[in-house]
Motif scaffolding. Structure first.
Motif, short mmCIF file in Angstrom:
data_model
loop_
_atom_site.label_atom_id
_atom_site.label_comp_id
_atom_site.label_asym_id
_atom_site.label_seq_id
_atom_site.Cartn_x
_atom_site.Cartn_y
_atom_site.Cartn_z
N PRO A 192 58.75 26.39 45.27
CA PRO A 192 57.73 27.76 45.19
C PRO A 192 56.83 27.46 45.91
O PRO A 192 56.24 26.37 46.39
N VAL A 193 56.15 28.58 46.42
CA VAL A 193 54.82 28.83 47.17
C VAL A 193 53.91 29.45 46.62
O VAL A 193 54.14 30.72 46.43
N GLY A 194 52.87 28.81 45.95
CA GLY A 194 51.89 29.68 45.20
C GLY A 194 52.65 30.45 43.82
O GLY A 194 53.66 29.76 43.30
N ALA A 195 52.12 31.25 43.53
CA ALA A 195 52.75 31.93 42.22
C ALA A 195 53.96 33.13 42.48
O ALA A 195 54.86 33.32 41.54
N ASP A 196 54.07 33.56 43.76
CA ASP A 196 55.05 34.45 43.70
C ASP A 196 55.62 34.40 45.09
O ASP A 196 56.54 35.50 45.41
N CYS A 197 55.85 33.30 45.86
CA CYS A 197 56.73 33.24 47.02
C CYS A 197 57.51 31.82 46.87
O CYS A 197 57.35 31.07 46.06
N ILE A 198 58.54 31.84 47.52
CA ILE A 198 59.64 30.83 47.59
C ILE A 198 59.81 30.47 49.12
O ILE A 198 59.42 31.17 49.99
N THR A 199 60.10 29.17 49.33
CA THR A 199 60.65 28.75 50.59
C THR A 199 62.25 29.27 50.74
O THR A 199 62.97 28.82 49.96
N VAL A 200 62.51 29.87 51.98
CA VAL A 200 63.70 30.31 52.28
C VAL A 200 64.00 29.87 53.92
O VAL A 200 63.24 29.38 54.50
N VAL A 201 65.48 29.91 54.14
CA VAL A 201 65.84 29.41 55.34
C VAL A 201 66.50 30.73 55.87
O VAL A 201 67.38 31.54 55.49
N ASP A 202 66.05 31.27 57.12
CA ASP A 202 66.53 32.08 58.20
C ASP A 202 67.19 31.52 58.98
O ASP A 202 66.96 30.98 59.92
N GLY A 258 50.80 26.04 54.33
CA GLY A 258 50.72 25.32 55.66
C GLY A 258 51.71 23.95 55.62
O GLY A 258 52.26 23.61 56.51
N ALA A 259 51.94 23.47 54.32
CA ALA A 259 53.06 22.29 54.26
C ALA A 259 54.36 23.11 54.48
O ALA A 259 55.14 22.27 54.92
N VAL A 260 54.52 23.98 54.10
CA VAL A 260 56.06 24.58 54.31
C VAL A 260 56.28 24.82 55.78
O VAL A 260 57.46 24.45 56.02
N THR A 261 55.33 25.05 56.64
CA THR A 261 55.55 25.14 57.95
C THR A 261 56.05 23.82 58.54
O THR A 261 56.58 23.85 59.66
N GLY A 262 55.84 22.60 58.09
CA GLY A 262 56.07 21.46 58.55
C GLY A 262 57.64 20.91 58.24
O GLY A 262 57.84 20.03 58.54
N ALA A 291 68.19 27.23 62.30
CA ALA A 291 67.63 28.01 61.30
C ALA A 291 65.88 27.57 61.35
O ALA A 291 65.63 26.67 61.90
N THR A 292 65.17 28.67 60.87
CA THR A 292 63.73 28.46 60.62
C THR A 292 63.42 28.73 59.08
O THR A 292 64.15 29.24 58.50
N VAL A 293 62.46 27.81 58.87
CA VAL A 293 62.07 27.90 57.42
C VAL A 293 60.79 28.61 57.33
O VAL A 293 60.08 28.61 58.10
N ARG A 294 60.69 29.88 56.34
CA ARG A 294 59.93 30.56 55.96
C ARG A 294 59.57 30.74 54.70
O ARG A 294 60.06 30.31 53.59
N VAL A 295 58.40 31.42 54.43
CA VAL A 295 57.94 31.62 53.08
C VAL A 295 58.11 33.09 52.89
O VAL A 295 57.59 33.80 53.77
N MET A 296 58.53 33.30 51.65
CA MET A 296 59.00 34.91 51.60
C MET A 296 58.55 35.17 50.13
O MET A 296 58.90 34.36 49.15
N PRO A 297 58.15 36.41 49.70
CA PRO A 297 57.69 36.92 48.44
C PRO A 297 59.23 36.73 47.56
O PRO A 297 60.07 37.35 48.05
N THR A 298 59.26 36.22 46.55
CA THR A 298 60.43 36.13 45.70
C THR A 298 61.09 37.43 45.42
O THR A 298 62.11 37.44 45.36
#
Length: 169
Positions: free
Chosen positions: A32-42, A106-110, A118-125
C-alpha cells in the motif's frame, strides 16, 4: 472380465488431468501507498501486482523479498493476507499474497522488480481494479484481510474464511 465401452466415431474421451504434476507456487506482493494507492508493476503495458515464484525450501516471505529489491531497506513484509488457489487442467496454481507495511511514493521509486523490463509504479487502487479484472477478487480479498487481520483463501474463485492446511506453507 472387464467390458470395453466404445465411443462414437469422432468423440474423444476426456480423462481428468487434475494434479498429475506438482503445483506451481508463487507469491504476490500487496504494497500500500498512502490510503488509496498501491504499488503495481508495468511490464510492457501489462499491469499487475509484483509477483514471483516460491522455490523448493523457500517460504513465501523469503520469496517476497526476492520479487522487489529495496536498496534502502524500507520494504517490510508484514504477513500473508490471502492464498489464491486455482485448479488448472494439469496442475494447481497456488499464490500467496504477502502484505507489506505502507510506503511513501518516494520510497516506491527506489524499488526494483525482478524483471528488468518492468517499471514499478504507484497507482490509485480503484483505477487498478478497473484495469485488472482477472485479479479483482484476489486484490479485494487481500485488502479486506489486511484491514481485518484475517487470512482467507480463494479456492477456484470462491472465498473461504480459513486457509486449508494443504495450502498453508
Amino acid at each position: 472380465m472387464p467390458t470395453a465401452t466404445a465411443t462414437a466415431p469422432g468423440q474423444r474421451r476426456h480423462a481428468a488431468y487434475e494434479n498429475w504434476r506438482p503445483p506451481v507456487i508463487g507469491v504476490s506482493l500487496l504494497v500500500p501507498v498512502g490510503a488509496d494507492c498501491i504499488t503495481v508493476v508495468d511490464l510492457q503495458g501489462m499491469l499487475m501486482l509484483p509477483a514471483g515464484g516460491v522455490y523448493d525450501g523457500q517460504t513465501p516471505q523469503e520469496a517476497g523479498h526476492r520479487v522487489l529489491a529495496d536498496p534502502s531497506g524500507r520494504l517490510r513484509l508484514l504477513r500473508r493476507v490471502a492464498v489464491d488457489s486455482v485448479q488448472m487442467r494439469r496442475r494447481k496454481v497456488i499464490t500467496h499474497v504477502m502484505a507489506a507495511a505502507p510506503m511513501t511514493r518516494g520510497a516506491v521509486t527506489g524499488l526494483v522488480y525482478r524483471d528488468p523490463r518492468a517499471t514499478v509504479r504507484v497507482m490509485p487502487t480503484l483505477q487498478f481494479l478497473d484495469q485488472w479484472p482477472t485479479g479483482r477478487t484476489r486484490l479485494l480479498v487481500s485488502l479486506q484481510a489486511l484491514a481485518t487481520g484475517d487470512t482467507p483463501c480463494i479456492e477456484g474463485g470462491v472465498v473461504q474464511a480459513q486457509v486449508p492446511s494443504a495450502l498453508g506453507t
